[in-house]
Motif scaffolding. Structure first.
Motif, PDB file in Angstrom:
ATOM      1  N   GLN A  82      60.623  -8.856 -10.920  1.00  0.00           N
ATOM      2  CA  GLN A  82      61.459  -7.885 -11.670  1.00  0.00           C
ATOM      3  C   GLN A  82      60.653  -6.441 -11.935  1.00  0.00           C
ATOM      4  OE1 GLN A  82      61.794  -8.990 -16.043  1.00  0.00           O
ATOM      5  NE2 GLN A  82      63.611  -7.417 -16.180  1.00  0.00           N
ATOM      6  N   GLU A  83      61.415  -5.606 -11.432  1.00  0.00           N
ATOM      7  CA  GLU A  83      61.089  -4.094 -11.504  1.00  0.00           C
ATOM      8  C   GLU A  83      61.360  -3.399 -12.601  1.00  0.00           C
ATOM      9  OE1 GLU A  83      61.068   0.055  -9.380  1.00  0.00           O
ATOM     10  OE2 GLU A  83      60.614  -1.613  -7.981  1.00  0.00           O
ATOM     11  N   VAL A  84      60.831  -2.956 -13.785  1.00  0.00           N
ATOM     12  CA  VAL A  84      61.616  -2.470 -14.865  1.00  0.00           C
ATOM     13  C   VAL A  84      61.643  -0.811 -14.505  1.00  0.00           C
ATOM     14  CG1 VAL A  84      61.930  -1.654 -17.133  1.00  0.00           C
ATOM     15  CG2 VAL A  84      60.728  -3.944 -16.689  1.00  0.00           C
ATOM     16  N   TYR A  85      62.707  -0.501 -14.037  1.00  0.00           N
ATOM     17  CA  TYR A  85      62.935   1.005 -13.533  1.00  0.00           C
ATOM     18  C   TYR A  85      62.974   1.972 -14.534  1.00  0.00           C
ATOM     19  CZ  TYR A  85      64.459   5.159 -10.958  1.00  0.00           C
ATOM     20  OH  TYR A  85      64.622   6.427 -10.146  1.00  0.00           O
ATOM     21  N   SER A  86      63.912   1.555 -15.793  1.00  0.00           N
ATOM     22  CA  SER A  86      63.588   2.537 -16.938  1.00  0.00           C
ATOM     23  C   SER A  86      64.201   1.907 -18.049  1.00  0.00           C
ATOM     24  CB  SER A  86      64.936   3.632 -16.659  1.00  0.00           C
ATOM     25  OG  SER A  86      66.110   3.204 -16.658  1.00  0.00           O
ATOM     26  N   ILE A  87      64.431   2.393 -19.126  1.00  0.00           N
ATOM     27  CA  ILE A  87      64.900   1.550 -20.524  1.00  0.00           C
ATOM     28  C   ILE A  87      66.038   0.840 -20.270  1.00  0.00           C
ATOM     29  CG2 ILE A  87      66.313   3.652 -21.290  1.00  0.00           C
ATOM     30  CD1 ILE A  87      64.991   2.744 -24.075  1.00  0.00           C
ATOM     31  N   ASP A  88      67.080   1.180 -19.342  1.00  0.00           N
ATOM     32  CA  ASP A  88      68.257   0.724 -19.199  1.00  0.00           C
ATOM     33  C   ASP A  88      68.590   0.121 -17.974  1.00  0.00           C
ATOM     34  OD1 ASP A  88      68.644   2.880 -17.981  1.00  0.00           O
ATOM     35  OD2 ASP A  88      70.587   3.431 -18.940  1.00  0.00           O
ATOM     36  N   GLU A  89      67.515  -0.117 -17.073  1.00  0.00           N
ATOM     37  CA  GLU A  89      67.901  -0.432 -15.626  1.00  0.00           C
ATOM     38  C   GLU A  89      66.632  -1.275 -15.031  1.00  0.00           C
ATOM     39  OE1 GLU A  89      69.977   2.666 -12.885  1.00  0.00           O
ATOM     40  OE2 GLU A  89      68.140   3.738 -14.127  1.00  0.00           O
ATOM     41  N   SER A  90      67.016  -2.178 -14.464  1.00  0.00           N
ATOM     42  CA  SER A  90      65.785  -3.239 -13.774  1.00  0.00           C
ATOM     43  C   SER A  90      66.394  -3.839 -12.496  1.00  0.00           C
ATOM     44  CB  SER A  90      65.633  -4.399 -15.022  1.00  0.00           C
ATOM     45  OG  SER A  90      64.634  -5.148 -14.375  1.00  0.00           O
ATOM     46  N   PHE A  91      65.451  -3.617 -11.496  1.00  0.00           N
ATOM     47  CA  PHE A  91      65.534  -4.338 -10.452  1.00  0.00           C
ATOM     48  C   PHE A  91      65.126  -5.770 -10.356  1.00  0.00           C
ATOM     49  CE2 PHE A  91      65.254   0.045  -8.869  1.00  0.00           C
ATOM     50  CZ  PHE A  91      66.436   0.020  -8.116  1.00  0.00           C
ATOM     51  N   ILE A  92      65.772  -6.645  -9.805  1.00  0.00           N
ATOM     52  CA  ILE A  92      65.214  -8.183  -9.390  1.00  0.00           C
ATOM     53  C   ILE A  92      65.415  -8.571  -8.182  1.00  0.00           C
ATOM     54  CG2 ILE A  92      65.237  -8.820 -11.805  1.00  0.00           C
ATOM     55  CD1 ILE A  92      68.086 -10.063 -11.388  1.00  0.00           C
ATOM     56  N   GLY A  93      64.674  -9.448  -7.684  1.00  0.00           N
ATOM     57  CA  GLY A  93      64.982 -10.001  -6.361  1.00  0.00           C
ATOM     58  C   GLY A  93      65.668 -11.346  -6.441  1.00  0.00           C
ATOM     59  N   LEU A  94      66.441 -11.720  -5.457  1.00  0.00           N
ATOM     60  CA  LEU A  94      67.425 -12.866  -5.501  1.00  0.00           C
ATOM     61  C   LEU A  94      67.513 -13.180  -4.276  1.00  0.00           C
ATOM     62  CD1 LEU A  94      70.263 -11.853  -7.884  1.00  0.00           C
ATOM     63  CD2 LEU A  94      68.311 -13.126  -8.580  1.00  0.00           C
ATOM     64  N   HIS A  95      67.880 -14.520  -4.150  1.00  0.00           N
ATOM     65  CA  HIS A  95      68.011 -15.324  -2.721  1.00  0.00           C
ATOM     66  C   HIS A  95      69.346 -16.009  -3.038  1.00  0.00           C
ATOM     67  CE1 HIS A  95      63.521 -14.980  -1.369  1.00  0.00           C
ATOM     68  NE2 HIS A  95      64.178 -15.101  -0.370  1.00  0.00           N
ATOM     69  N   GLY A  96      70.266 -15.820  -2.106  1.00  0.00           N
ATOM     70  CA  GLY A  96      71.401 -16.466  -1.912  1.00  0.00           C
ATOM     71  C   GLY A  96      72.581 -16.143  -1.172  1.00  0.00           C
ATOM     72  N   THR A  97      73.865 -16.680  -0.875  1.00  0.00           N
ATOM     73  CA  THR A  97      74.897 -16.246  -0.229  1.00  0.00           C
ATOM     74  C   THR A  97      75.447 -15.020  -1.284  1.00  0.00           C
ATOM     75  OG1 THR A  97      76.280 -17.884  -1.088  1.00  0.00           O
ATOM     76  CG2 THR A  97      75.097 -18.592   0.610  1.00  0.00           C
TER      77      THR A  97
ATOM     78  N   MET B 290      66.684 -23.488   4.790  1.00  0.00           N
ATOM     79  CA  MET B 290      67.459 -22.424   3.989  1.00  0.00           C
ATOM     80  C   MET B 290      68.769 -21.879   5.086  1.00  0.00           C
ATOM     81  SD  MET B 290      66.711 -18.935   2.356  1.00  0.00           S
ATOM     82  CE  MET B 290      65.220 -19.904   0.950  1.00  0.00           C
ATOM     83  N   SER B 291      69.839 -21.904   4.607  1.00  0.00           N
ATOM     84  CA  SER B 291      70.788 -21.506   5.403  1.00  0.00           C
ATOM     85  C   SER B 291      70.746 -20.011   5.613  1.00  0.00           C
ATOM     86  CB  SER B 291      72.395 -21.665   4.665  1.00  0.00           C
ATOM     87  OG  SER B 291      73.358 -20.798   5.036  1.00  0.00           O
ATOM     88  N   SER B 292      71.234 -19.681   6.936  1.00  0.00           N
ATOM     89  CA  SER B 292      71.135 -18.302   7.392  1.00  0.00           C
ATOM     90  C   SER B 292      71.931 -17.128   6.557  1.00  0.00           C
ATOM     91  CB  SER B 292      71.665 -18.018   8.584  1.00  0.00           C
ATOM     92  OG  SER B 292      72.999 -18.546   8.847  1.00  0.00           O
ATOM     93  N   ASP B 293      73.089 -17.813   5.731  1.00  0.00           N
ATOM     94  CA  ASP B 293      73.689 -17.048   4.896  1.00  0.00           C
ATOM     95  C   ASP B 293      72.969 -16.699   3.735  1.00  0.00           C
ATOM     96  OD1 ASP B 293      75.865 -17.061   6.717  1.00  0.00           O
ATOM     97  OD2 ASP B 293      76.802 -18.797   5.924  1.00  0.00           O
ATOM     98  N   ARG B 294      72.081 -17.538   3.315  1.00  0.00           N
ATOM     99  CA  ARG B 294      71.315 -17.302   2.024  1.00  0.00           C
ATOM    100  C   ARG B 294      70.202 -16.268   2.383  1.00  0.00           C
ATOM    101  NH1 ARG B 294      68.752 -20.203  -0.856  1.00  0.00           N
ATOM    102  NH2 ARG B 294      69.882 -20.017  -2.929  1.00  0.00           N
ATOM    103  N   LYS B 295      70.408 -15.129   1.975  1.00  0.00           N
ATOM    104  CA  LYS B 295      69.502 -13.961   2.094  1.00  0.00           C
ATOM    105  C   LYS B 295      68.618 -13.186   1.091  1.00  0.00           C
ATOM    106  CE  LYS B 295      72.370 -12.585   6.066  1.00  0.00           C
ATOM    107  NZ  LYS B 295      73.099 -11.505   6.356  1.00  0.00           N
ATOM    108  N   ARG B 296      67.391 -12.695   1.460  1.00  0.00           N
ATOM    109  CA  ARG B 296      66.834 -12.147   0.317  1.00  0.00           C
ATOM    110  C   ARG B 296      67.588 -10.770  -0.142  1.00  0.00           C
ATOM    111  NH1 ARG B 296      61.552 -11.415  -2.036  1.00  0.00           N
ATOM    112  NH2 ARG B 296      61.852  -9.717  -3.772  1.00  0.00           N
TER     113      ARG B 296
END
Length: 398
Positions: A102-117, A1-7
């Protein structure tokens, strides 16, 4: 994985959610100032960007501004929580396709984890916006950063700077620009810092996000709490607010999972929905809440050849409840929409219209059928003593 591709962590936030839902229902409202009113049309609980430009304020008593609003062209709608719960479940399901976390924070907000540049994740952010708008009609913003606190800050940037097209990745900015962004952000605009805490910080000459970030973290913990210490680290780009430490939200509760093997029959889907509804019921009791609306959905694999299908329903309960039997029956109303033979890979139950149970005392005539039997409390007592998989009701026990 490239060092530029971060969590990274992305916050996907619906724009003026209730007002946007009303526009989906009535397209003539697009481009017009819209406000949504609370129960019994008491006060303003949501405003569109156009209404905000007219200086309409949140929580304003409607009877005080009704005449002025009408003359200014403001359109008011009574709240429709069944509609909002239904659209929220669809939006969250689409967002969930882009991440295993995925973390559902509220009715209209959601956190997700992503990898990439930076470029890759910015492109994904724009794709999420396009897909959600295409399938639901709801516009969303995407803020991307190394931590949740910074992702919240990035979401504010996406809202403030329209040239970004609704997607803000803090990694696209130079260190000098980030300094300016933090220096221009008041502490009370940060996630989790309210007015009273902001005043205490101001008394210590901490006025901006930059001031807080540069303050000694141990000293902040001593003066406030470990939560504030974590905010300091989060502002430095060090993620330290994990999923399990988020406080329960009081506007939505969601249980959603991807299946290890596709579910092809209504009977199997009934079992999964039964498990989810009973777990959701248990979480309601854990937090002393009851729900007024049950949404249930199931979707096939989105990126395989063939027609993508999502079955979805939203059911308003006769009265708010945490009863596992009633909630499970409501979730089962989606079953006739399940297509036997299709490969369903994800399903969920979403509870909205949440209220504190002590504030809800229905008349005996309207009390849910099984409420007096205290089935939920009995299940909780058994599982607490013997383990979480000891007992379930109906097909959820198979």
């Amino acid at each position: 994985m490239s060092s530029d591709r971060k969590r990274m962590i992305a916050l996907v936030d619906c724009e003026s959610f209730y007002a946007s839902c009303e526009r989906v229902l009535d397209p003539s409202l697009y481009g017009r100032p819209v406000v949504v009113l609370s129960n019994n049309d008491g006060c303003v609980v949501a405003i569109s960007r156009e209404a905000k430009a007219l200086q309409v304020e949140m929580d304003a008593p409607w009877f005080k501004i009704k005449d002025w609003a009408a003359s200014a062209g403001v359109v008011a709608r009574s709240s429709n929580y069944e509609l909002y719960g239904s659209l929220s479940a669809r939006v969250l399901e689409i967002i969930g396709r882009y991440s295993a976390w995925q973390e559902v924070y509220s009715i209209d907000e959601s956190f997700i984890g992503l990898h990439g540049t930076v470029a890759e994740l910015t492109a994904i952010g724009h794709e999420i916006r396009a897909e959600v708008l295409r399938y639901t009609g709801i516009p969303v913003r995407v803020g991307i950063a190394p931590s949740k606190t910074q992702a919240k800050l990035a979401s504010r940037g996406a809202k403030a700077d329209l040239s970004l097209g609704g997607v803000c990745h803090l990694g696209a900015y130079s260190p000098e620009w980030l300094e300016r962004i933090l220096a221009g952000t008041k502490t009370t605009d940060l996630w989790g810092i309210a007015g009273r805490t902001g005043k205490r910080l101001a008394a210590m000459s901490i006025f901006t996000a930059k001031d807080l970030r540069d303050t000694d973290a141990k000293w902040i913990r001593k003066k406030f709490s470990v939560v504030m210490e974590r905010t300091v680290f989060e502002l430095r780009g060090i993620p330290c607010i994990p999923l399990e430490e988020q406080p329960p939200q009081k506007d939505q509760l969601m249980l959603s999972r991807s299946f290890s093997q596709p579910v092809k029959t209504r009977e199997s889907m009934q079992q999964m929905l039964s498990i989810y509804a009973q777990r959701a019921s248990s979480r309601l009791r854990e937090h002393g809440l009851v729900a007024g609306i049950v949404s249930a959905w199931a979707s096939t694999r989105p990126f395989r050849d063939g027609e993508f299908h999502t079955a979805h329903v939203a059911v308003g309960m006769p009265t708010e409840t945490d009863d596992p039997v009633g909630l499970t029956k409501a979730a089962f109303t989606v079953l006739p929409k399940i297509r036997p033979g299709s490969d369903y890979v994800r399903a969920g139950v979403v509870l909205t219209g949440l209220r504190t149970k002590t504030n809800v005392t229905p008349l005996a005539l309207f009390e849910p059928e099984y409420e007096g039997r205290r089935i939920g409390e009995t299940l909780d007592a058994i599982t607490q003593k013997l383990g979480p998989r000891t007992i379930r009701i109906g097909r959820g026990g198979l």
